[in-house]
Each structure stands twice: as structure tokens, then as C-alpha cells.
Design a protein around this motif. Structure first.
Motif, mmCIF file in Angstrom:
data_model
loop_
_atom_site.group_PDB
_atom_site.id
_atom_site.type_symbol
_atom_site.label_atom_id
_atom_site.label_comp_id
_atom_site.label_asym_id
_atom_site.label_seq_id
_atom_site.Cartn_x
_atom_site.Cartn_y
_atom_site.Cartn_z
ATOM 1 N N LEU A 169 103.378 117.431 44.194
ATOM 2 C CA LEU A 169 104.173 118.878 44.805
ATOM 3 C C LEU A 169 102.624 119.665 43.844
ATOM 4 O O LEU A 169 102.838 121.018 44.253
ATOM 5 C CB LEU A 169 104.792 118.485 43.056
ATOM 6 C CG LEU A 169 106.074 118.116 43.245
ATOM 7 C CD1 LEU A 169 106.919 118.066 42.239
ATOM 8 C CD2 LEU A 169 106.159 118.572 44.549
ATOM 9 N N ILE A 170 101.375 119.953 43.004
ATOM 10 C CA ILE A 170 100.587 120.541 42.693
ATOM 11 C C ILE A 170 100.116 120.709 44.455
ATOM 12 O O ILE A 170 99.626 122.106 45.178
ATOM 13 C CB ILE A 170 99.384 120.342 42.377
ATOM 14 C CG1 ILE A 170 100.106 120.120 40.554
ATOM 15 C CG2 ILE A 170 98.188 121.217 42.036
ATOM 16 C CD1 ILE A 170 99.156 119.472 39.291
ATOM 17 N N ASP A 171 99.464 120.138 45.235
ATOM 18 C CA ASP A 171 99.612 120.414 46.316
ATOM 19 C C ASP A 171 100.423 120.572 47.605
ATOM 20 O O ASP A 171 100.199 121.960 48.121
ATOM 21 C CB ASP A 171 98.851 118.226 47.096
ATOM 22 C CG ASP A 171 98.678 118.712 48.269
ATOM 23 O OD1 ASP A 171 97.124 118.891 48.468
ATOM 24 O OD2 ASP A 171 98.774 118.084 49.652
ATOM 25 N N LYS A 172 101.655 120.462 47.446
ATOM 26 C CA LYS A 172 102.479 120.753 48.128
ATOM 27 C C LYS A 172 102.367 122.191 47.330
ATOM 28 O O LYS A 172 102.890 122.610 48.958
ATOM 29 C CB LYS A 172 104.058 120.116 47.754
ATOM 30 C CG LYS A 172 105.158 120.297 48.954
ATOM 31 C CD LYS A 172 106.416 119.911 48.555
ATOM 32 C CE LYS A 172 106.819 120.715 48.548
ATOM 33 N NZ LYS A 172 108.921 119.893 49.017
ATOM 34 N N LEU A 173 102.633 122.628 46.825
ATOM 35 C CA LEU A 173 103.261 124.090 46.465
ATOM 36 C C LEU A 173 101.579 124.797 46.262
ATOM 37 O O LEU A 173 101.840 126.435 45.967
ATOM 38 C CB LEU A 173 103.283 124.135 45.321
ATOM 39 C CG LEU A 173 104.882 123.389 44.970
ATOM 40 C CD1 LEU A 173 105.651 123.367 43.418
ATOM 41 C CD2 LEU A 173 105.901 123.758 46.281
ATOM 42 N N GLY A 174 100.156 124.262 46.626
ATOM 43 C CA GLY A 174 99.341 125.099 46.617
ATOM 44 C C GLY A 174 98.683 125.591 45.784
ATOM 45 O O GLY A 174 98.246 126.626 44.821
ATOM 46 N N LEU A 175 99.501 125.147 44.449
ATOM 47 C CA LEU A 175 99.311 125.501 43.170
ATOM 48 C C LEU A 175 97.444 125.460 42.525
ATOM 49 O O LEU A 175 97.171 124.087 42.574
ATOM 50 C CB LEU A 175 99.854 124.885 42.000
ATOM 51 C CG LEU A 175 101.084 125.384 42.229
ATOM 52 C CD1 LEU A 175 102.697 124.580 41.364
ATOM 53 C CD2 LEU A 175 101.807 126.295 42.072
ATOM 54 N N LYS A 176 97.131 126.356 42.170
ATOM 55 C CA LYS A 176 95.317 126.404 41.704
ATOM 56 C C LYS A 176 95.006 126.631 40.220
ATOM 57 O O LYS A 176 93.856 126.090 39.937
ATOM 58 C CB LYS A 176 94.812 127.349 43.047
ATOM 59 C CG LYS A 176 94.822 127.533 44.267
ATOM 60 C CD LYS A 176 94.211 125.998 44.521
ATOM 61 C CE LYS A 176 94.605 126.486 46.545
ATOM 62 N NZ LYS A 176 94.195 125.253 46.878
ATOM 63 N N ASN A 177 95.744 126.572 39.817
ATOM 64 C CA ASN A 177 96.435 127.082 37.876
ATOM 65 C C ASN A 177 96.396 125.558 37.261
ATOM 66 O O ASN A 177 96.870 126.449 36.393
ATOM 67 C CB ASN A 177 96.303 128.197 37.184
ATOM 68 C CG ASN A 177 98.320 128.482 37.763
ATOM 69 O OD1 ASN A 177 98.103 127.451 38.589
ATOM 70 N ND2 ASN A 177 98.291 129.417 37.257
ATOM 71 N N ILE A 178 96.957 124.816 38.202
ATOM 72 C CA ILE A 178 97.398 123.358 36.802
ATOM 73 C C ILE A 178 96.474 122.239 37.185
ATOM 74 O O ILE A 178 95.699 121.814 38.102
ATOM 75 C CB ILE A 178 98.806 122.962 37.310
ATOM 76 C CG1 ILE A 178 99.522 124.451 37.439
ATOM 77 C CG2 ILE A 178 99.272 121.683 37.075
ATOM 78 C CD1 ILE A 178 100.958 124.006 38.280
ATOM 79 N N GLU A 179 96.108 122.062 36.078
ATOM 80 C CA GLU A 179 95.356 120.313 35.753
ATOM 81 C C GLU A 179 95.992 119.489 34.892
ATOM 82 O O GLU A 179 97.245 120.086 34.027
ATOM 83 C CB GLU A 179 94.001 120.811 35.394
ATOM 84 C CG GLU A 179 94.131 120.859 34.340
ATOM 85 C CD GLU A 179 92.523 122.029 33.007
ATOM 86 O OE1 GLU A 179 92.513 121.917 32.066
ATOM 87 O OE2 GLU A 179 92.404 122.373 33.975
ATOM 88 N N THR A 180 95.676 118.158 35.108
ATOM 89 C CA THR A 180 96.158 117.222 33.807
ATOM 90 C C THR A 180 95.084 116.791 32.748
ATOM 91 O O THR A 180 94.248 117.041 32.967
ATOM 92 C CB THR A 180 96.063 116.166 34.945
ATOM 93 O OG1 THR A 180 96.638 116.602 35.718
ATOM 94 C CG2 THR A 180 96.683 114.755 34.376
ATOM 95 N N ALA A 181 96.137 117.233 32.028
ATOM 96 C CA ALA A 181 95.854 117.099 30.597
ATOM 97 C C ALA A 181 95.165 115.562 29.969
ATOM 98 O O ALA A 181 94.177 115.330 29.955
ATOM 99 C CB ALA A 181 95.915 118.452 29.657
ATOM 100 N N ILE A 182 96.355 115.339 30.365
ATOM 101 C CA ILE A 182 96.699 113.645 29.870
ATOM 102 C C ILE A 182 96.891 113.039 30.988
ATOM 103 O O ILE A 182 98.016 112.722 31.413
ATOM 104 C CB ILE A 182 97.322 113.175 28.560
ATOM 105 C CG1 ILE A 182 97.355 114.429 27.424
ATOM 106 C CG2 ILE A 182 97.539 111.834 28.316
ATOM 107 C CD1 ILE A 182 97.919 113.736 25.776
#
Length: 573
Positions: A169-182
Motif C-alpha cells: 500500500l505504501i508503494d501503491k499510494l506513493g507515501l514517502k513519510n511512512i516507515e516500518t518501526a517494528i
């Protein structure tokens, strides 16, 4: 199978937005790894499936209420085990925690306390957070896409989701400000399965067997690479980057050696992983399954198979499917020759054998177990002849027993257990054809209980029923084994006497009439005895009739002549 005949498509449904497991194409059709996997598993079992699309809470409820037969993507949780039955897991993955960039103080699950956590409404992530005590933190959305947009916009603090869903979904939506914390969130392991309505064991077995077949023939691996390859590639990239970074401080030769060792290890690891994955599936299948070499020797079997056949592993391995100890029979009871066993047919022809029904002797329980057999030949690369066959065995003994019960009910009178009228006429027609073909005589008695209405009026219908049953027992004991009887109507009975000439038939009828008149029957209700008499009409082919219907009609006419003449006697045409 609940709500669907064996020829009908299985009714299923896919979630609106759970990529790459379940997605909706632009034309509205369901797609994704789990959708394709279920379709392939059912196609392997010669079944079709239809998919509708809908929000997870809706399709989950439809399965629970029996409006759907199965769902392709259901994480197995304690809450859902009370509602559904599950196949063995086809993939197990850990969840992950996603946050906005710069949120570096999330190292474990407890760090989420006090933060808002986005999840898909009704998803197993929501159930997990409830179990872990985060109920007050949960923000449930209709789709995970909605949750990730809220996280990117600062409306929520975090998301708990399956890692691959989040990455997609991050790739599909082009979200640049989200990362994996755990990642992985080890407390949240998800075992994805196909789910059926609680108690639908037949469809469950079908899906489990289909899964085993597509894993064995490589379809599973193809679909996994197609839809989930991103997961493996990201892991490969991460490990490879670490290797190259370390190797940059060493000689080029060490880098080459390191890469060679890595890829060699990776190949070995994947092979071992696939073997272990298949072994786990093989051992945990609900159906019996075994492998057989091309020479017929049995080389492996799972626990369910041993239980089905009533043997130990040592008693099975090294035998052949043609061994007489199995006593393999067809549905009509005849023995199946060794080269016609389903497994041998698959090996000889190189083509799958599906839906073969055989009976196999269960050595411990001393009975025949009825099995639905699927035999899939397996080939080595570049070879056109199979080297072994993979066989699954689905126990249908209960179904066969039900079918036999229904068959018996369809041809027998429920009160007396004798053949009913329709079965009598069917058999009589066959007897008449044989009589004409081989020029044999065929005789028939039409019997009526004298004054039976008075018995019902005086003693009641329960006693009348008991009289009919006792008369049935008396007839069974006093006719020859080659003869058979039927209940033709209320108190009317017919006895068919194959290959019996008229004088002999007349002698037997008179003897039966005398025996019944001289044998009082006891009353069920009050212990009193009932003196019973019968009237009998006798007719014989070809002397009195040219067809089975004429034979019945002639005997019936003779019966009423006996009743008009005073009853308790025999008359002929």
C-alpha cells in the motif's frame, strides 16, 4: 457440502483492499494471491469457484450465516475458531508496526501504549490488539488504504498490519513519510488459511486436498513468486547490501567468494525450506496421502493415511498397492485388478486420476473403508514418463453408508422391510425377461390377509402393524431362498418364485396357507393371540400370462376369486 451440490461452483468472496492477497481489479473482479490460490486448489479437484467482492466485516458475516461456502483469506485466531473451520495454513507471516518518519521511539509493542493504532475493522490485527489490551487505542477503518492515508496525514500515530500489505500500500499510494518501526512484530504471527462454515467438513477436505496437489505440482510456488516475490526480494536486497558493504573493505576475491557462498547457501536454504514446508503440509493433511514409485512400491504415507488403512508405517512401507492385503474393491463389490488401481493407472497413463471410488480393507477394524482417490503422476524435468505418483485418500464411508441407507429406503417397505411395490415391479420385469429368454417358468403368489380391517378395529393399528411384521417373518422362514417377497399394498403381499412350474407353485401356496392358519400370532398390546388366515392367488408364466404385468393381474384376479369363495384358500387362474 453446505449449500452446494458437487457440480455447483463454490461460492466465495474477496476483500476490497488487502493487497497483494486480495484486490479488486478495475472491472470489479476479485484478484490477488489468495484468490488465485483458492481457484487453483479447487480446479485441481475439478471444481469451479465464483468470487464476489465486499468489505471484510460483510463477507465474514455472510460466511458465518451460510450465504458463502468459503473465504480465501482468513487469519486463524481463537475468536474465529468458534465460527469457522480452517484448512492448514498456506502461508504464515508476522505483522509489523508502521509509523511516520522520525518516530524512532517505537522499539516494542508496549511502546504503542497511549498512541492511536490504525487497523482494518474486523481484521485479525484488531482482534490481536484487543487480546493485548490496546482496546482504547484502536482506530478501525473500512480499508487499510484508508488507515495508511490517515497515518500519512497525521490523523493517527501508527498502524499494525501484515508487513507485506503495508509495503504494497505504501508503494501503491506513493507515501514517502511512512516507515516500518517494528518488523517483524513477533507477537503477531498470522496463519493465513482458507475458511469454511463451521461443520462443512466435506468442503474443508476438498480444499485441503487441492492445496496439497498444487503445492506438489509447483503451482503454489509460481503464485507465491508472482504475488509475494517482493517480500523475498526485499529480504535478498537487505542481506546482499550488508554483504557488499562489508566486502568493500576486503579484496574483490573475498567479495566473489562471499557472494558464491551466499547464493549457494540461499539455494540450499530454499530447498530445505520447501522440503520442510511440504513435509509439514503432508503430515498435517486431514486426508490420507501416500507416494508410490513407478514399480508400484509404496514409499511414504502420512498419519491420516495410516489411520484410514489401519496399519503402521512399517506395515505400509515397501508393500505395493497391488498387495492382496488391501482387498481393493469396486462399488459393486468386485475386486479391482492390480494394474487398474487408481495409482497404477496414473503411473501407466501419465494422466491424473480423480474421483475414483474404491473400498479398502481396514485391518484393525475388520471392515471396508470407502475412499475417494485422487492420483497425480509426478515427472522429473525433461522426462515424459512419471517416476512416482502422489495419491490422496478422502474417507467417504459415512457418505456411502448414507447412500446405502437411502437406497435401501427407496426399495424397501419401512414397516415390514420387504421390497416395496416399485422395486417388486422392477425385479419382476427382469425375472419375466429372463423367463422368456431362457424358456423358464415363473410363478407368483398374490396374498391378502383375511378380515384385516377387523384386526385394526378390534386391537388398534399398532397391533395391526405387529401382525404385518409377524406375517413377514413367517413368510421369510417358510419360502425358499430363491424366492422373494414384497409388500404390494396395505395388507397385500406378493411372493415371486423364479423357475417354478405351476404344480409346484400351487403346492407351496397351499402349504403356506395351511401353516399360517395353524399358527396363531401373538398380539403386541395385550399378549392375546390372533388366529390369522390368508387368501392366495397363483399364476405362472407362460402358462397364464405372457408378461410380468399380466402375471400380476392374473394372480390378483385369482386372489379375489379365493376371497369370494370364502377366504383361507388358494385359487389359480
Amino acid at each position: 457440502m453446505t449449500g452446494t451440490a458437487e457440480s455447483d461452483p463454490v461460492k466465495s468472496a474477496s476483500e476490497l483492499d488487502y493487497p497483494p492477497f486480495s484486490i479488486v481489479l478495475e472491472d470489479g473482479r476479485a484478484d490477488g494471491f489468495s484468490v488465485e490460490l483458492m481457484r487453483a486448489a479447487l480446479q485441481a479437484m475439478n471444481r469451479d469457484v465464483t468470487f464476489k467482492t465486499g468489505a471484510w466485516p460483510v463477507i465474514k458475516q455472510e460466511l458465518e450465516k451460510g450465504r458463502l461456502d468459503a473465504l480465501p483469506l482468513v487469519g486463524r485466531t481463537p475468536e474465529r475458531e468458534a465460527l469457522f473451520d480452517f484448512t492448514i495454513p498456506y502461508i504464515s507471516l508476522y505483522g509489523a508496526v508502521f509509523v511516520r518518519d522520525g518516530k524512532h521511539d517505537i522499539a516494542n509493542l508496549q511502546d504503542l501504549m497511549g498512541l492511536s493504532i490504525g487497523v482494518l475493522q474486523g481484521d485479525n490485527a484488531e482482534e490481536f490488539l484487543h487480546r493485548e489490551g490496546f482496546t482504547e487505542n484502536i482506530v478501525a477503518t473500512k480499508t487499510y488504504e484508508e488507515a495508511f492515508l490517515m497515518l500519512a496525514g497525521g490523523e493517527i500515530d501508527s498502524i499494525v498490519a501484515q508487513r507485506l500489505v503495508g509495503l504494497t500500500l505504501i508503494d501503491k499510494l506513493g507515501l514517502k513519510n511512512i516507515e516500518t518501526a517494528i518488523a517483524p512484530l513477533t507477537e503477531f504471527k498470522q496463519d493465513f488459511c482458507f475458511a469454511v462454515a463451521d461443520g462443512d467438513k466435506e468442503l474443508l477436505a476438498l480444499l485441503n486436498e487441492g492445496l496439497s496437489l498444487i503445492i506438489a505440482n509447483g503451482t503454489y510456488d509460481h503464485l507465491r513468486e508472482k504475488w509475494l516475490g517482493i517480500l523475498d526480494r526485499k529480504e535478498d536486497e537487505r542481506v546482499l547490501t550488508l554483504q557488499i558493504a562489508t566486502g568493500a573493505t576486503t579484496l574483490l576475491a573475498l567479495i566473489v567468494i562471499g557472494l558464491f557462498i551466499y547464493y549457494h547457501w540461499r539455494e540450499h536454504y530454499n530447498l530445505k525450506f520447501n522440503e520442510e514446508k511440504f513435509r509439514t503440509l503432508f503430515e498435517n493433511m486431514a486426508q490420507g496421502a501416500f507416494f508410490q514409485r513407478v514399480d508400484g512400491v509404496l514409499i511414504d504415507i502420512n498419519s491420516a493415511g495410516l489411520k484410514l488403512l489401519g496399519v503402521t508405517y512399517d506395515q505400509f512401507i515397501g508393500k505395493t498397492s497391488m498387495d492382496p492385503q488391501w482387498r481393493v474393491i469396486r462399488e459393486d463389490g468386485t475386486t479391482i485388478p492390480g494394474d487398474q488401481h487408481p495409482s497404477m493407472q496414473a503411473l501407466l497413463t501419465g494422466k491424473p486420476v480423480r474421483g475414483a471410488i474404491v473400498g479398502v480393507y481396514h485391518s484393525r477394524e475388520k471392515r471396508t473403508v470407502w475412499l475417494n482417490i485422487t492420483a497425480i503422476p509426478q515427472f522429473k524435468p525433461e522426462q515424459d514418463r512419471p517416476y512416482q505418483v502422489f495419491v490422496t485418500m478422502h474417507d467417504i464411508s459415512k457418505r456411502k453408508q448414507t447412500e446405502e441407507t437411502l437406497k435401501q429406503q427407496a426399495i424397501h417397505d419401512p414397516l415390514t422391510g420387504l421390497y416395496n411395490r416399485s422395486e417388486l415391479e422392477r425385479r419382476l420385469e427382469e425375472e419375466a425377461q429372463r423367463s422368456i429368454r431362457y424358456n423358464h417358468e415363473l410363478s407368483l403368489f398374490m396374498i391378502d390377509i383375511d378380515h384385516f380391517k377387523q384386526i385394526n378395529d378390534q386391537y388398534g393399528h399398532p397391533t395391526g402393524d405387529q401382525v404385518l411384521r409377524q406375517l413377514t417373518s413367517f413368510i421369510d422362514r417358510n419360502v425358499r431362498k430363491t424366492d422373494y417377497a414384497a409388500r404390494y399394498g396395505g395388507e397385500e403381499f406378493v411372493i415371486v418364485l423364479p423357475e417354478t412350474p405351476f404344480p409346484k407353485a400351487l403346492e407351496l401356496a397351499e402349504r403356506l396357507c395351511r401353516q399360517i392358519a395353524g399358527t396363531p400370532l401373538s398380539s403386541l398390546e395385550n399378549g392375546k393371540t390372533i388366529n390369522l388366515t390368508i387368501s392366495i392367488g397363483v399364476a405362472t408364466m407362460p402358462e397364464h400370462a405372457k408378461s410380468w404385468s399380466d402375471l400380476l393381474s392374473t394372480a390378483d384376479t385369482a386372489l379375489y376369486a379365493a376371497k369370494r369363495a370364502g377366504r383361507n384358500q388358494v385359487m389359480s387362474a
